[in-house]
Design an enzyme around this catalytic site. Structure first.
Site, mmCIF file in Angstrom:
data_model
loop_
_atom_site.group_PDB
_atom_site.id
_atom_site.type_symbol
_atom_site.label_atom_id
_atom_site.label_comp_id
_atom_site.label_asym_id
_atom_site.label_seq_id
_atom_site.Cartn_x
_atom_site.Cartn_y
_atom_site.Cartn_z
ATOM 1 C CB SER A 1 -4.137 -6.507 4.838
ATOM 2 O OG SER A 1 -3.855 -5.238 4.329
ATOM 3 C CE LYS B 1 -13.408 -6.677 2.772
ATOM 4 N NZ LYS B 1 -12.234 -6.060 2.149
ATOM 5 C CG HIS C 1 -1.895 -1.052 1.378
ATOM 6 N ND1 HIS C 1 -1.995 -1.852 2.484
ATOM 7 C CD2 HIS C 1 -2.875 -1.466 0.522
ATOM 8 C CE1 HIS C 1 -2.986 -2.715 2.331
ATOM 9 N NE2 HIS C 1 -3.533 -2.510 1.139
ATOM 10 N NE ARG D 1 -2.926 -7.304 -4.222
ATOM 11 C CZ ARG D 1 -3.674 -7.477 -3.151
ATOM 12 N NH1 ARG D 1 -3.122 -7.833 -2.020
ATOM 13 N NH2 ARG D 1 -4.973 -7.322 -3.209
HETATM 14 P P1 ADP Z 1 -9.791 -3.454 -0.368
HETATM 15 O O1 ADP Z 1 -10.466 -4.187 0.740
HETATM 16 O O2 ADP Z 1 -10.547 -2.260 -0.865
HETATM 17 O O3 ADP Z 1 -9.265 -4.310 -1.495
HETATM 18 P P2 ADP Z 1 -7.093 -3.250 0.559
HETATM 19 O O4 ADP Z 1 -6.627 -2.481 1.750
HETATM 20 O O5 ADP Z 1 -6.935 -4.728 0.621
HETATM 21 O O6 ADP Z 1 -8.567 -2.788 0.352
HETATM 22 O O7 ADP Z 1 -6.374 -2.708 -0.740
HETATM 23 C C1 ADP Z 1 -6.510 -1.382 -1.174
HETATM 24 C C2 ADP Z 1 -5.930 -1.257 -2.561
HETATM 25 O O8 ADP Z 1 -4.528 -1.516 -2.504
HETATM 26 C C3 ADP Z 1 -6.501 -2.217 -3.594
HETATM 27 O O9 ADP Z 1 -6.552 -1.552 -4.844
HETATM 28 C C4 ADP Z 1 -5.477 -3.338 -3.634
HETATM 29 O O10 ADP Z 1 -5.479 -4.011 -4.879
HETATM 30 C C5 ADP Z 1 -4.207 -2.535 -3.440
HETATM 31 N N1 ADP Z 1 -3.117 -3.332 -2.890
HETATM 32 C C6 ADP Z 1 -3.128 -4.134 -1.804
HETATM 33 N N2 ADP Z 1 -1.936 -4.725 -1.620
HETATM 34 C C7 ADP Z 1 -1.138 -4.293 -2.632
HETATM 35 C C8 ADP Z 1 0.212 -4.564 -3.042
HETATM 36 N N3 ADP Z 1 0.967 -5.430 -2.378
HETATM 37 N N4 ADP Z 1 0.697 -3.933 -4.142
HETATM 38 C C9 ADP Z 1 -0.097 -3.077 -4.832
HETATM 39 N N5 ADP Z 1 -1.379 -2.785 -4.523
HETATM 40 C C10 ADP Z 1 -1.892 -3.388 -3.447
#
Ligand code: ADP
Length: 170
Positions: A128, A41, A17, A90
């Protein structure tokens, strides 16, 4: 002034992130990281905790602010005067969901566009939920999250109020 919002759960924020946040901050005058309060969630960290952690780990990026929100990302974008929603991609597994969300958002608000930043290779595996999984098994998470985040996760695990089965986040 160009403003983008970067919405997500951030439960908790990872180096993946942070990579997207800092790259977006290079491309836009202002980036608002939107922390989604999603009652459907089960999260490890409360919304306030996720906001506090994000504020701590982005404090050195002057054009980034953190904001809690509920509901639609397009509403957050409008509230912040942003014309762009940034999302990270990703792998192909992210693509289908992200494409669908972007198209829905475009119908909800045709003046707000979604822009995707592809993950940096070193973070392509990182989510996460995998961080929480490794931490719950007492594995080393120092390569996945900043120290402040790792400490916060360990505090949660040590007080024993969380089990991996309690989280349904991907
Ligand atoms: P959500 O529940 O909305 O998917 P996340 O916190 O899991 O929220 O992710 C927020 C954004 O960050 C999403 O667009 C996700 O694809 C992106 N993201 C999460 N991990 C990574 C990573 N390792 N590299 C690039 N983007 C990421």
């Amino acid at each position: 002034m160009s403003t983008a919002v970067y919405p997500g759960s951030f439960d908790p924020v990872t180096y993946g992130h942070l990579d997207i946040i800092s790259r977006a901050a290079n491309s836009f005058d202002k980036v608002v990281v939107g922390v989604l309060n999603n009652s459907k969630k089960t999260s490890l960290f409360s919304m306030e905790e996720r906001v506090n952690i994000l504020e701590k780990v982005t404090k050195d990026i002057p054009n980034v602010t953190i904001k809690a929100f509920e509901g639609f990302s397009v509403d957050l974008a409008r509230e912040c005067g942003a014309s762009v929603i940034v999302r990270g991609l990703r792998a192909i597994t992210d693509f289908e969901y992200e494409l669908q969300m972007a198209q829905i958002n475009r119908i909800l608000a045709h003046d707000v566009d979604t822009m995707f930043l592809t993950t940096s290779l070193e973070y392509a595996y990182l989510s996460s939920s995998s961080v929480k999984e490794v931490a719950s098994l007492h594995g080393d998470i120092s390569k996945f999250v900043p120290k402040a985040v790792a400490d916060a996760i360990h505090r949660k695990i040590n007080v024993g109020n969380w089990e991996t089965s309690g989280s349904n986040e991907e």
